[in-house]
Design a protein around this motif. Structure first.
Motif, short mmCIF file in Angstrom:
data_model
loop_
_atom_site.label_atom_id
_atom_site.label_comp_id
_atom_site.label_asym_id
_atom_site.label_seq_id
_atom_site.Cartn_x
_atom_site.Cartn_y
_atom_site.Cartn_z
N CYS A 129 -1.58 31.44 -16.97
CA CYS A 129 -1.05 32.74 -17.40
C CYS A 129 -1.63 33.18 -18.73
O CYS A 129 -1.29 34.25 -19.25
CB CYS A 129 0.47 32.68 -17.49
SG CYS A 129 1.28 32.31 -15.92
N SER A 291 -0.18 41.93 -15.62
CA SER A 291 0.68 41.37 -14.59
C SER A 291 -0.10 41.08 -13.31
O SER A 291 0.10 40.04 -12.67
CB SER A 291 1.84 42.32 -14.29
OG SER A 291 1.36 43.59 -13.87
N ILE A 294 -2.25 37.95 -13.96
CA ILE A 294 -1.46 36.72 -13.88
C ILE A 294 -1.11 36.40 -12.43
O ILE A 294 -1.16 35.24 -12.00
CB ILE A 294 -0.19 36.85 -14.73
CG1 ILE A 294 -0.56 36.90 -16.22
CG2 ILE A 294 0.76 35.68 -14.47
CD1 ILE A 294 0.62 37.16 -17.14
N ARG A 297 -4.07 34.75 -10.68
CA ARG A 297 -4.26 33.36 -11.09
C ARG A 297 -3.21 32.44 -10.49
O ARG A 297 -3.51 31.31 -10.08
CB ARG A 297 -4.25 33.28 -12.62
CG ARG A 297 -5.52 33.82 -13.26
CD ARG A 297 -5.33 34.12 -14.75
NE ARG A 297 -6.60 34.42 -15.41
CZ ARG A 297 -7.23 35.57 -15.31
NH1 ARG A 297 -6.72 36.55 -14.58
NH2 ARG A 297 -8.38 35.77 -15.93
N ILE A 298 -1.97 32.91 -10.43
CA ILE A 298 -0.91 32.11 -9.81
C ILE A 298 -1.18 31.93 -8.32
O ILE A 298 -0.98 30.85 -7.75
CB ILE A 298 0.46 32.76 -10.05
CG1 ILE A 298 0.82 32.72 -11.54
CG2 ILE A 298 1.54 32.07 -9.23
CD1 ILE A 298 2.11 33.43 -11.87
#
Length: 381
Positions: A129, A291, A294, A297-298
């Motif tokens: 993150c 957002s 992130i 990536r998650i």
């Protein structure tokens, strides 16, 4: 730079040495020198145009849109499998210490190895993150220290725990050389991350010095670990040397526990180019959304956790990645892009000869390494 170059390959170099014999250490040095050389080529290519900010930009600058697509495909696959290898390493080594551990997620029960892969993903989650490479560089210090601790713990197993240094080994084993070269090559598969690191530096003129020092440090570490592992365990060394460590010893537990530190920063740095590539394909109004960044990536972390649970072994991931993807991204593509951009093929000299040699060897290594890896997988299936 050190944490990017010195990665999970440190666990497999003793096995690589046992496959090829003592003389294969000279190949490790040659691969390191070639990888450092192609790192310099990447920097030179980037300096030709300030608009170049990524590895894919270099390929596009040299070969147009087709170059960008091909480079993007190979770099994303390489980095994805390296990231997956990080999680496999976590699961295997932690399962060795806690063989009876398991998890229940609702009605689904996970065995020890798969449980630790999931837990490793949760531990890594906060680092993905973070968008600032400068912040990750400080976290990376823990990964560098963990590599040194692992080397020290393996040494302690031989010197203090009574195992000794009795593995004389073989001088040369040609039949195992394809596996050896693939695993050595896997150790230097960080070139796709060089461009964002270079762009993030305040003093870019120091990049050659940073690159050289990093490669020297990492190569010494690799050779030390390979030599210690082979001397201690001989032909019985496993694909991850930490799996040879006796779990009842304190030094062994310290080594395996510290493995968790490396992927915290290594994983985030590894998947960053993949996330950047995906973000560049989004509509313009979403590309600067933190957002969305992130979330991407998650999602990549979740997908690689699933892949790590499905793939059979660390050795298969490392050898195939080294033979196909690292050979292309770290050796072949930088040379071809440099040849195209600077047109050095028009004048024969040391630079051109070096590039041609690297290209030819890369092709041979890729073909033989891929064949060997697939043959071993079929044999043990």
């Amino acid at each position: 730079m050190v944490i990017v170059v010195s990665g999970i390959g440190i666990l497999s170099v003793p096995y690589a040495l046992s496959s090829g014999g003592w003389l294969s250490l000279t190949i490790l040095l040659l691969i390191a020198a070639a990888a450092c050389f192609t790192g310099f080529l990447i920097r030179k290519c980037m300096d030709t145009d300030p608009a170049i900010t990524s590895y894919n930009d270099i390929a596009a600058h040299a070969f147009g849109r087709k170059g960008r697509v091909i480079a993007s495909l190979f770099t994303c696959l390489e980095l994805y499998f390296v990231a997956t290898g990080l999680l496999i390493m976590e699961g295997d080594n932690l399962h060795k210490i806690f063989p009876n551990f398991s998890l229940k997620l609702g009605s689904m029960a996970l065995d020890g190895r798969h449980s630790f892969i999931v837990l490793a993903g949760l531990v890594i989650l906060p680092s993905v993150c973070v968008n600032d490479l400068g912040v990750l560089s400080y976290v990376s210090a823990g990964g560098v220290i963990s590599s040194l601790i692992i080397v020290i713990c393996v040494f302690c197993d031989g010197a203090i725990n009574g195992v000794g240094f009795h593995g004389k080994g073989r001088l040369l084993n040609l039949s195992g050389m394809p596996t050896t070269v693939s695993l050595y090559t896997f150790c230097y598969g960080a070139h796709a991350v060089f461009p964002p690191i270079y762009k993030s530096m305040r003093k870019k003129n120091q990049f050659p010095k940073v690159l050289l020092i990093s490669f020297v440090i990492c190569t010494i570490t690799y050779m030390t670990m390979a030599t210690l592992g082979y001397l201690i365990y001989g032909q019985n060394v496993q694909s991850q040397v930490t799996l040879n460590l006796p779990t009842e010893k304190v030094s062994s537990k310290v080594a395996i526990y510290t493995i968790l530190a490396g992927p915290i920063a290594k994983y985030a740095l590894t998947i960053m180019p993949i996330a950047t590539t995906i973000e560049s394909r989004l509509p313009a109004n979403y590309q600067d959304s933190k957002s969305i960044s992130i979330l991407i990536r998650i999602s990549l972390l979740a997908i690689s956790v699933v892949s790590a649970a499905v793939l059979p072994s660390f050795q298969l991931v490392a050898s195939l990645t080294g033979a196909i993807l690292v050979v292309a991204v770290s050796f072949l593509f930088p040379c071809l892009c440099y040849l195209k951009i600077f047109k050095v093929y028009m004048n024969w000299g040391f630079e051109l000869v070096s590039i041609v040699v690297i290209v030819l060897i890369s092709v041979v290594v890729g073909v033989l390494g891929t064949y060997s890896s697939i043959a071993q997988t079929v044999k043990h299936a």
